[in-house]
Motif scaffolding. Structure first.
Motif, PDB file in Angstrom:
ATOM      1  N   VAL A   5      -5.968 -77.582  43.763  1.00 54.74           N
ATOM      2  CA  VAL A   5      -6.057 -78.409  44.960  1.00 54.74           C
ATOM      3  C   VAL A   5      -4.935 -78.060  45.935  1.00 54.74           C
ATOM      4  CG1 VAL A   5      -5.949 -80.766  45.852  1.00 54.74           C
ATOM      5  CG2 VAL A   5      -7.238 -80.278  43.766  1.00 54.74           C
ATOM      6  N   VAL A   6      -3.726 -77.894  45.404  1.00 52.99           N
ATOM      7  CA  VAL A   6      -2.595 -77.546  46.265  1.00 52.99           C
ATOM      8  C   VAL A   6      -2.828 -76.190  46.924  1.00 52.99           C
ATOM      9  CG1 VAL A   6      -0.139 -76.988  46.287  1.00 52.99           C
ATOM     10  CG2 VAL A   6      -0.953 -78.936  44.967  1.00 52.99           C
ATOM     11  N   ARG A   7      -3.332 -75.223  46.144  1.00 54.91           N
ATOM     12  CA  ARG A   7      -3.597 -73.898  46.704  1.00 54.91           C
ATOM     13  C   ARG A   7      -4.663 -73.958  47.801  1.00 54.91           C
ATOM     14  NH1 ARG A   7      -4.423 -71.589  42.284  1.00 54.91           N
ATOM     15  NH2 ARG A   7      -6.700 -71.318  42.286  1.00 54.91           N
ATOM     16  N   ARG A   8      -5.700 -74.756  47.566  1.00 56.04           N
ATOM     17  CA  ARG A   8      -6.752 -74.885  48.577  1.00 56.04           C
ATOM     18  C   ARG A   8      -6.230 -75.579  49.841  1.00 56.04           C
ATOM     19  NH1 ARG A   8     -12.103 -74.629  48.035  1.00 56.04           N
ATOM     20  NH2 ARG A   8     -11.872 -74.958  50.283  1.00 56.04           N
ATOM     21  N   LEU A   9      -5.369 -76.562  49.672  1.00 53.37           N
ATOM     22  CA  LEU A   9      -4.799 -77.238  50.840  1.00 53.37           C
ATOM     23  C   LEU A   9      -3.944 -76.276  51.662  1.00 53.37           C
ATOM     24  CD1 LEU A   9      -3.810 -80.700  49.301  1.00 53.37           C
ATOM     25  CD2 LEU A   9      -5.673 -80.240  50.898  1.00 53.37           C
ATOM     26  N   LEU A  10      -3.205 -75.412  50.988  1.00 52.26           N
ATOM     27  CA  LEU A  10      -2.394 -74.422  51.701  1.00 52.26           C
ATOM     28  C   LEU A  10      -3.285 -73.406  52.413  1.00 52.26           C
ATOM     29  CD1 LEU A  10       0.465 -73.783  49.105  1.00 52.26           C
ATOM     30  CD2 LEU A  10       0.583 -75.115  51.218  1.00 52.26           C
ATOM     31  N   GLN A  11      -4.419 -73.060  51.795  1.00 58.40           N
ATOM     32  CA  GLN A  11      -5.342 -72.127  52.430  1.00 58.40           C
ATOM     33  C   GLN A  11      -5.999 -72.729  53.663  1.00 58.40           C
ATOM     34  OE1 GLN A  11      -8.064 -71.120  49.287  1.00 58.40           O
ATOM     35  NE2 GLN A  11      -6.656 -69.685  48.299  1.00 58.40           N
ATOM     36  N   MET A  12      -6.090 -74.045  53.703  1.00 55.41           N
ATOM     37  CA  MET A  12      -6.725 -74.707  54.841  1.00 55.41           C
ATOM     38  C   MET A  12      -5.877 -74.622  56.110  1.00 55.41           C
ATOM     39  SD  MET A  12      -8.193 -78.053  52.813  1.00 55.41           S
ATOM     40  CE  MET A  12      -8.407 -79.036  54.310  1.00 55.41           C
ATOM     41  N   ILE A  13      -4.560 -74.436  55.952  1.00 58.28           N
ATOM     42  CA  ILE A  13      -3.669 -74.424  57.115  1.00 58.28           C
ATOM     43  C   ILE A  13      -3.981 -73.258  58.058  1.00 58.28           C
ATOM     44  CG2 ILE A  13      -1.262 -74.242  57.869  1.00 58.28           C
ATOM     45  CD1 ILE A  13      -0.463 -75.739  55.327  1.00 58.28           C
ATOM     46  N   THR A 280     -11.496 -80.360  67.080  1.00 59.73           N
ATOM     47  CA  THR A 280     -10.397 -80.310  66.103  1.00 59.73           C
ATOM     48  C   THR A 280     -10.674 -81.231  64.920  1.00 59.73           C
ATOM     49  OG1 THR A 280      -8.784 -79.762  67.833  1.00 59.73           O
ATOM     50  CG2 THR A 280      -7.928 -80.685  65.781  1.00 59.73           C
ATOM     51  N   ILE A 281     -11.138 -82.428  65.205  1.00 54.83           N
ATOM     52  CA  ILE A 281     -11.471 -83.361  64.122  1.00 54.83           C
ATOM     53  C   ILE A 281     -12.650 -82.846  63.304  1.00 54.83           C
ATOM     54  CG2 ILE A 281     -12.200 -85.720  63.581  1.00 54.83           C
ATOM     55  CD1 ILE A 281      -9.341 -85.497  64.541  1.00 54.83           C
ATOM     56  N   LEU A 282     -13.633 -82.250  63.967  1.00 52.71           N
ATOM     57  CA  LEU A 282     -14.792 -81.712  63.249  1.00 52.71           C
ATOM     58  C   LEU A 282     -14.391 -80.555  62.341  1.00 52.71           C
ATOM     59  CD1 LEU A 282     -17.533 -81.784  66.039  1.00 52.71           C
ATOM     60  CD2 LEU A 282     -17.278 -83.333  64.099  1.00 52.71           C
ATOM     61  N   VAL A 283     -13.420 -79.751  62.766  1.00 57.46           N
ATOM     62  CA  VAL A 283     -12.912 -78.679  61.897  1.00 57.46           C
ATOM     63  C   VAL A 283     -12.302 -79.269  60.636  1.00 57.46           C
ATOM     64  CG1 VAL A 283     -11.152 -76.875  61.711  1.00 57.46           C
ATOM     65  CG2 VAL A 283     -12.557 -77.021  63.759  1.00 57.46           C
ATOM     66  N   LEU A 284     -11.531 -80.335  60.786  1.00 55.74           N
ATOM     67  CA  LEU A 284     -10.954 -81.005  59.609  1.00 55.74           C
ATOM     68  C   LEU A 284     -12.042 -81.562  58.697  1.00 55.74           C
ATOM     69  CD1 LEU A 284      -7.946 -82.934  61.219  1.00 55.74           C
ATOM     70  CD2 LEU A 284      -7.837 -80.982  59.655  1.00 55.74           C
ATOM     71  N   VAL A 285     -13.100 -82.089  59.278  1.00 58.97           N
ATOM     72  CA  VAL A 285     -14.211 -82.605  58.469  1.00 58.97           C
ATOM     73  C   VAL A 285     -14.841 -81.480  57.659  1.00 58.97           C
ATOM     74  CG1 VAL A 285     -16.512 -83.631  58.566  1.00 58.97           C
ATOM     75  CG2 VAL A 285     -14.687 -84.529  60.018  1.00 58.97           C
ATOM     76  N   PHE A 286     -15.070 -80.329  58.274  1.00 62.63           N
ATOM     77  CA  PHE A 286     -15.619 -79.179  57.573  1.00 62.63           C
ATOM     78  C   PHE A 286     -14.720 -78.772  56.403  1.00 62.63           C
ATOM     79  CE2 PHE A 286     -18.529 -78.195  61.115  1.00 62.63           C
ATOM     80  CZ  PHE A 286     -19.612 -77.717  60.401  1.00 62.63           C
ATOM     81  N   LEU A 287     -13.424 -78.678  56.634  1.00 66.25           N
ATOM     82  CA  LEU A 287     -12.489 -78.218  55.611  1.00 66.25           C
ATOM     83  C   LEU A 287     -12.434 -79.193  54.429  1.00 66.25           C
ATOM     84  CD1 LEU A 287      -9.576 -76.927  57.877  1.00 66.25           C
ATOM     85  CD2 LEU A 287     -11.258 -75.561  56.633  1.00 66.25           C
ATOM     86  N   VAL A 288     -12.356 -80.479  54.723  1.00 65.65           N
ATOM     87  CA  VAL A 288     -12.294 -81.483  53.652  1.00 65.65           C
ATOM     88  C   VAL A 288     -13.601 -81.518  52.866  1.00 65.65           C
ATOM     89  CG1 VAL A 288     -12.067 -83.952  53.167  1.00 65.65           C
ATOM     90  CG2 VAL A 288     -10.570 -82.876  54.853  1.00 65.65           C
ATOM     91  N   ALA A 289     -14.731 -81.405  53.558  1.00 67.32           N
ATOM     92  CA  ALA A 289     -16.031 -81.411  52.884  1.00 67.32           C
ATOM     93  C   ALA A 289     -16.162 -80.215  51.936  1.00 67.32           C
ATOM     94  CB  ALA A 289     -17.161 -81.403  53.909  1.00 67.32           C
ATOM     95  N   ASN A 290     -15.711 -79.039  52.369  1.00 69.40           N
ATOM     96  CA  ASN A 290     -15.770 -77.860  51.508  1.00 69.40           C
ATOM     97  C   ASN A 290     -14.873 -78.017  50.288  1.00 69.40           C
ATOM     98  OD1 ASN A 290     -17.617 -76.348  52.994  1.00 69.40           O
ATOM     99  ND2 ASN A 290     -16.044 -75.550  54.348  1.00 69.40           N
TER     100      ASN A 290
END
Length: 307
Positions: A5-13, A280-290
């Motif tokens: 999870v931590v690795r995926r969160l870092l990849q999201m940046i 910008t918010i929609l991009v965050l929605v995409f990332l969290v959903a994935n």
């Protein structure tokens, strides 16, 4: 799991920065937003210069982007050209679109998976052929045609629903718009589930479960359906963001003042702050959903483990 999870969160940046930068550049080369503020008449040079200074448009694009991102991390998405805060527009638009998306997702999941299981277990039979033809028609017909037809028949001709949704946008009013929004995705979910069920039905673990004498319902729910849902969950997860961002047509047809409506207004009026803020918010929605989809894989298939 925690390290994954931590690795995926870092990849999201970097993905988030790259996506927002691309959108920011695309919106800024879309046209001159100051020209839209003066209506049909051209702004005089003094007024145009003052407006550019007021909204920070006189600075280089890279500097505008850095300023914007710095403000985003403090919760400031800028001010629309009408003087209203973008966060205020989000506060009124996102709850409506979230309700619309929830209705669409529920219809997509319940109806799509149910039809997929039925046709997958009865592959080649008349019900399978009928559902395949129906889904093909739904995929082929554009969403705006489906929406206008349902609005005309259910709202105008038969009077079963209101032709346009009220400002409250309750769940009951959003059933038909949610069906229109989910129609194409529902057809894809049905076909994905059908194909996955038909393939896994011939697997060794299913034949073993049947040979053990397990009840048919348990074989389907606990063994067959669970493993067959992995590609379906992948599609639904990525579809959440697509439904929220792609609701422009549906919201325009049924007069729903959600995210799609605000994006349309922002594009037409060349309001860069509104468009970039909502995207910008929609991009965050995409990332969290994935991310949630990837985590659900381990729940559906115990053989999947994350290092």
């Amino acid at each position: 799991m925690g390290r994954y999870v931590v690795r995926r969160l870092l990849q999201m940046i970097p993905v988030f920065i790259g996506a927002t930068l691309l959108i920011f550049l695309m919106v800024n080369v879309m046209g001159d937003p100051i020209a839209g503020l003066c209506g049909d008449r051209q702004c005089d040079p003094a007024t145009a210069a003052q407006l550019k200074r007021e909204f920070g448009l006189d600075k280089p694009v890279w500097q505008q982007y850095l300023t914007y991102m710095g403000n985003v991390f403090t919760g400031d998405f800028g001010t629309a050209f009408n003087g209203q805060k973008v966060t205020e527009l989000m506060a009124t638009a996102f709850p409506v679109t979230i309700r619309l998306t929830l209705v669409a997702i529920v219809i997509e999941v319940v109806v799509g998976i149910a039809l997929g299981v039925i046709t997958g277990l009865r592959r080649g039979r008349p019900i399978d052929t009928s559902v395949l033809l129906l889904t093909l028609v739904v995929i082929s017909v554009p969403t705006f045609v489906t929406g206008l037809l349902l609005q005309l028949l259910l709202g105008v001709e038969w009077g079963w629903i209101k032709p346009s949704v009220s400002t409250d946008a309750t769940f009951s009013e959003l059933i038909v718009p949610g069906l229109v929004l989910a129609s194409v995705s529902l057809a894809y979910v049905t076909r994905l589930t059908r194909t996955s069920i038909a393939e896994n039905k011939r697997s060794d673990y299913v034949r073993t479960a049947v040979a053990k004498g397990l009840p048919r319902r348990r074989v389907i729910v606990r063994h067959l359906l669970r493993n067959s849902l992995i590609p379906v969950v992948t599609f639904i997860g990525t579809d959440i963001g697509a439904l929220m961002g792609g609701a422009i047509v549906t919201e325009r047809i049924f007069n729903i003042h959600g995210v799609g409506f605000q994006l349309y207004q922002g594009i037409v009026r060349q309001n860069t702050q509104t468009v970039v803020g909502f995207v910008t918010i929609l991009v965050l929605v995409f990332l969290v959903a994935n991310l949630l989809v990837d985590l659900l894989y381990a729940v559906l298939d115990p053989r999947i483990r994350y290092a």
